[in-house]
Design an enzyme around this catalytic site. Sequence first.
Site, PDB file in Angstrom:
ATOM      1  N   LYS A 116       0.707  -1.265   0.030  1.00 19.66           N
ATOM      2  CA  LYS A 116      -0.002   0.084   0.161  1.00 19.66           C
ATOM      3  C   LYS A 116       1.081   1.279  -0.194  1.00 19.66           C
ATOM      4  O   LYS A 116       0.352   2.152  -0.488  1.00 19.66           O
ATOM      5  CB  LYS A 116      -0.948  -0.227   1.291  1.00 19.66           C
ATOM      6  CG  LYS A 116      -2.167  -0.976   1.109  1.00 19.66           C
ATOM      7  CD  LYS A 116      -2.835  -0.681   2.471  1.00 19.66           C
ATOM      8  CE  LYS A 116      -3.877  -1.991   2.670  1.00 19.66           C
ATOM      9  NZ  LYS A 116      -5.106  -2.133   1.621  1.00 19.66           N
ATOM     10  N   LYS A 156      -2.952   1.798   8.883  1.00 22.42           N
ATOM     11  CA  LYS A 156      -3.152   0.506   7.947  1.00 22.42           C
ATOM     12  C   LYS A 156      -1.902  -0.297   7.593  1.00 22.42           C
ATOM     13  O   LYS A 156      -0.712   0.448   7.566  1.00 22.42           O
ATOM     14  CB  LYS A 156      -3.474   0.975   6.623  1.00 22.42           C
ATOM     15  CG  LYS A 156      -5.124   1.369   6.255  1.00 22.42           C
ATOM     16  CD  LYS A 156      -5.330   1.512   4.869  1.00 22.42           C
ATOM     17  CE  LYS A 156      -6.600   1.949   4.570  1.00 22.42           C
ATOM     18  NZ  LYS A 156      -6.861   2.092   3.190  1.00 22.42           N
ATOM     19  N   GLY A 162      -7.712  -7.690   3.452  1.00 20.98           N
ATOM     20  CA  GLY A 162      -8.910  -8.088   4.085  1.00 20.98           C
ATOM     21  C   GLY A 162      -9.046  -7.420   5.357  1.00 20.98           C
ATOM     22  O   GLY A 162      -9.554  -7.922   6.241  1.00 20.98           O
ATOM     23  N   GLY A 163      -8.729  -5.928   5.517  1.00 14.16           N
ATOM     24  CA  GLY A 163      -8.868  -5.386   6.533  1.00 14.16           C
ATOM     25  C   GLY A 163      -8.103  -5.780   7.831  1.00 14.16           C
ATOM     26  O   GLY A 163      -8.242  -4.970   8.997  1.00 14.16           O
ATOM     27  N   HIS A 206     -17.420   3.723  -1.355  1.00 11.16           N
ATOM     28  CA  HIS A 206     -16.409   2.998  -2.220  1.00 11.16           C
ATOM     29  C   HIS A 206     -16.827   2.828  -3.633  1.00 11.16           C
ATOM     30  O   HIS A 206     -17.776   2.429  -3.923  1.00 11.16           O
ATOM     31  CB  HIS A 206     -16.356   1.321  -1.682  1.00 11.16           C
ATOM     32  CG  HIS A 206     -15.426   0.241  -2.275  1.00 11.16           C
ATOM     33  ND1 HIS A 206     -14.348  -0.242  -1.862  1.00 11.16           N
ATOM     34  CD2 HIS A 206     -15.640   0.379  -3.802  1.00 11.16           C
ATOM     35  CE1 HIS A 206     -13.754  -0.905  -2.915  1.00 11.16           C
ATOM     36  NE2 HIS A 206     -14.488  -0.782  -4.025  1.00 11.16           N
ATOM     37  N   HIS A 232     -16.395  -4.860   5.544  1.00 14.92           N
ATOM     38  CA  HIS A 232     -15.560  -4.649   4.113  1.00 14.92           C
ATOM     39  C   HIS A 232     -15.597  -5.762   3.195  1.00 14.92           C
ATOM     40  O   HIS A 232     -15.043  -5.832   2.347  1.00 14.92           O
ATOM     41  CB  HIS A 232     -14.017  -4.690   4.717  1.00 14.92           C
ATOM     42  CG  HIS A 232     -13.664  -3.648   5.711  1.00 14.92           C
ATOM     43  ND1 HIS A 232     -14.125  -2.362   5.645  1.00 14.92           N
ATOM     44  CD2 HIS A 232     -12.901  -3.681   7.000  1.00 14.92           C
ATOM     45  CE1 HIS A 232     -13.736  -1.760   6.768  1.00 14.92           C
ATOM     46  NE2 HIS A 232     -13.131  -2.600   7.251  1.00 14.92           N
ATOM     47  N   GLU A 272      -9.352   1.103  -7.110  1.00 14.08           N
ATOM     48  CA  GLU A 272     -10.655   1.116  -5.977  1.00 14.08           C
ATOM     49  C   GLU A 272     -10.247   2.648  -5.319  1.00 14.08           C
ATOM     50  O   GLU A 272      -9.038   3.262  -5.032  1.00 14.08           O
ATOM     51  CB  GLU A 272     -10.529   0.424  -4.939  1.00 14.08           C
ATOM     52  CG  GLU A 272     -10.765  -0.962  -5.332  1.00 14.08           C
ATOM     53  CD  GLU A 272     -10.997  -2.092  -4.049  1.00 14.08           C
ATOM     54  OE1 GLU A 272     -11.604  -2.797  -4.310  1.00 14.08           O
ATOM     55  OE2 GLU A 272     -10.269  -1.909  -3.057  1.00 14.08           O
ATOM     56  N   ARG A 294      -6.535  -7.732 -11.214  1.00 13.58           N
ATOM     57  CA  ARG A 294      -7.003  -8.735 -11.948  1.00 13.58           C
ATOM     58  C   ARG A 294      -8.500  -8.747 -12.441  1.00 13.58           C
ATOM     59  O   ARG A 294      -8.970  -7.414 -12.067  1.00 13.58           O
ATOM     60  CB  ARG A 294      -7.167 -10.002 -10.801  1.00 13.58           C
ATOM     61  CG  ARG A 294      -7.917  -9.330  -9.609  1.00 13.58           C
ATOM     62  CD  ARG A 294      -7.979 -10.366  -8.242  1.00 13.58           C
ATOM     63  NE  ARG A 294      -8.207  -9.880  -6.968  1.00 13.58           N
ATOM     64  CZ  ARG A 294      -9.310  -9.159  -6.579  1.00 13.58           C
ATOM     65  NH1 ARG A 294     -10.552  -9.117  -7.332  1.00 13.58           N
ATOM     66  NH2 ARG A 294      -9.282  -8.618  -5.360  1.00 13.58           N
TER      67      ARG A 294
HETATM   68  P1  ADP Z   1      -7.701  -4.021   2.688  1.00 15.22           P
HETATM   69  O1  ADP Z   1      -6.977  -4.051   1.654  1.00 15.22           O
HETATM   70  O2  ADP Z   1      -7.444  -4.478   4.007  1.00 15.22           O
HETATM   71  O3  ADP Z   1      -8.932  -4.549   2.283  1.00 15.22           O
HETATM   72  P2  ADP Z   1      -8.624  -1.270   2.166  1.00 15.22           P
HETATM   73  O4  ADP Z   1      -7.409  -0.227   2.017  1.00 15.22           O
HETATM   74  O5  ADP Z   1      -8.738  -1.998   0.853  1.00 15.22           O
HETATM   75  O6  ADP Z   1      -7.817  -2.520   2.948  1.00 15.22           O
HETATM   76  O7  ADP Z   1      -9.704  -0.742   2.770  1.00 15.22           O
HETATM   77  C1  ADP Z   1     -10.915  -1.531   3.114  1.00 15.22           C
HETATM   78  C2  ADP Z   1     -12.214  -0.765   3.431  1.00 15.22           C
HETATM   79  O8  ADP Z   1     -11.742   0.217   4.602  1.00 15.22           O
HETATM   80  C3  ADP Z   1     -12.548   0.238   2.378  1.00 15.22           C
HETATM   81  O9  ADP Z   1     -13.466  -0.464   1.314  1.00 15.22           O
HETATM   82  C4  ADP Z   1     -13.258   1.194   3.095  1.00 15.22           C
HETATM   83  O10 ADP Z   1     -14.547   0.932   3.564  1.00 15.22           O
HETATM   84  C5  ADP Z   1     -12.583   1.117   4.488  1.00 15.22           C
HETATM   85  N1  ADP Z   1     -11.610   2.503   4.346  1.00 15.22           N
HETATM   86  C6  ADP Z   1     -10.429   2.213   3.854  1.00 15.22           C
HETATM   87  N2  ADP Z   1      -9.406   3.482   3.921  1.00 15.22           N
HETATM   88  C7  ADP Z   1     -10.417   4.242   4.602  1.00 15.22           C
HETATM   89  C8  ADP Z   1     -10.199   5.679   5.255  1.00 15.22           C
HETATM   90  N3  ADP Z   1      -8.998   6.219   4.970  1.00 15.22           N
HETATM   91  N4  ADP Z   1     -11.075   6.177   5.729  1.00 15.22           N
HETATM   92  C9  ADP Z   1     -12.421   5.394   5.993  1.00 15.22           C
HETATM   93  N5  ADP Z   1     -12.648   4.234   5.736  1.00 15.22           N
HETATM   94  C10 ADP Z   1     -11.577   3.526   4.910  1.00 15.22           C
END
Ligand code: ADP
Length: 646
Positions: A116, A156, A162-163, A206, A232, A272, A294
Amino acid sequence: MFNKILIANRGEIACRIIDTCRRLGVGTVAVHSDVDAQSRHVALADEAISLGGATPAESYLRGDAIIAAAQATGAQGIHPGYGFLSENPDFVEAVEAAGLRFIGPSAEAIRAMGLKDAAKALMVEAGVPVVPGYHEAAQDNLAAEADKIGYPVLIKAVAGGGGKGMRRVDAAKDFAQELEAAQTEAQKAFGNAAVLIEKYVTTPRHIEVQVFGDGKQAVHLFERDCSLQRRHQKVIEEAPAPGMTPEMRDAMGQAAVRAAEAVGYAGAGTVEFIVDASDGLHADRFYFMEMNTRLQVEHPVTEAITGVDLVEWQLRVASGEGLPVKQEDLSITGHSFEARIYAEDVPAGFLPATGVLHRLQFAQGARIDTGVRQGDEISPHYDPMIAKLTVHGPDRATALGQLTHALKATQIGGTVTNIGFLAALSLHEGFAAGDVDTGLIERDLDALIAQAAPCSKTRALAAAASLGLHHAQDLPDFAGQSLWGGVEQIAHFAFEDAEEARVETLSGTRFKVTLPDATHELTHDGQAWGIDGTKIAAAVWCNGNQGAVFWGDTYAFTVPDPLARDADQGAGDGVTRAPMPGLVRVVDVAAGAQVKAGDRLLVLEAMKMEHALRAEADGTVIEVMASAGDQVTAGVALVRLELGDD
Ligand code: ADP
């Protein structure tokens, strides 16, 4: 174009890829685990190779075995689908080293988007807006960086997915503790404790953009809104995004194309974005989150509104052709929704469920992507998705109506599903108004689950039908008796949630069902059910002790063991009655005998099974009214006891 490809995947996505190959005259090789040997994707493919095992690690993640299978069958390319090996750059390199084509992006592109922090840095360089925050390598001054960004913030894991390793922090005093938790989780899950910090977007949507590249240039195929999420996980997706303005669509599309071109992207990908929707959509309030390198689960909604077959494009580009169209050739027609139908127990907390799909009937007119047929099993080894249901209408309101209708017309028996929940969601007022954000489902979860619960009429149907189903099964053995027996009978039906129904047979075709909160009169004329005087289009399905009412929503129930009702029938009066029509096989007692609670009094054969009828309490046998070999109707008194010790 390829002559033959191997599909390194299973389930609906493998089947969907095979469909396009068929249409293009491309041969297909399936791979499968032992448990998938008889599955739909294997049946559809021209050839199939067993990988053995059951778990993904024993089967679909075995890159070497998959490459060997491609070589053995003469496949020229490997399509990874989604999940499994689809975003594994080492696998891509191994495929190419074996002289095969990987139907997807380069290993470098996957790596560039894999972490990331690096991906964010790359995006900043490419002029793609990212969530304000800190994503440098140095990890020694994170608290000060969080203060600079301003609370709330989101920590993060840079290697996250996967959150996992993700923590929201609302105030500076909590930062140190949450940071440590995130780092520990990240280290454990990814072997990498590094984190980044982002401004927490409070009302996020999203919205993702489908891109397609040929390694040199890219186009976008507009956006999908995937804000309806639970933990998520996407639940219902749509295209285009509700409320999207032409300016914002342009800005997001161009940003996504820049992202793809920055990594020389080839094939289908998704960029995304998180959108700050705290006061509507604004063309300057979207931020890059990640790129999925993908094909995405929800790609059918994009195909619906653009008329493009994305798998065809993947095959063309991977076989060396350039991009099939220019940006200006692409346009949006109508509106599309996709719902993900899962075997899951919603009231129990959306727990994955399993089962044999004894009944599987989909709505006409909707696109169905599925990896299972009627009779197939949802096993515990893989994701419990049953199907994706996609609708396409001229406008959003029409398409949403189609979605509700198609969900309600879906009949799945043999496992519990989330269909009722999806149908409730499709009727949600805020969703209907296009007023979505990623918190919608969680906020209204209780109401949505309650709405998905069966209404009293559905429960009454289940209760009456379960009674009829027992007797219907007996019918061949009881010719000459009416379907539900000659005597008036009263039965109790216990629902799984502990509510009870009292079913009174008024005649062979009429029932009165009393529930705690309602009473309904039901009729069944041999074909159709009626309820409170209205004929209804409900179907009742039963297999063994599993039943389901399909009437609008699906209501799955367990047909109770009729003997379980025995204890209730005339409880306390010392009379043991036949709980159902049957043949008396054995009589164990005679008048005058002393019995203890639980002693067997006689054996009744019904539904091709023998049922022991036992003394409800200690007592003395006063009278035995049946002999071995007697046919008895339900409710008939068989043995009378005088209760209590003499
Ligand atoms: P992962 O790769 O672990 O799935 P993501 O970065 O794709 O994590 O984020 C997963 C979800 O978390 C997103 O779809 C959104 O709902 C929430 N999210 C991510 N970043 C933010 C942010 N800066 N503020 C609020 N919600 C967020």
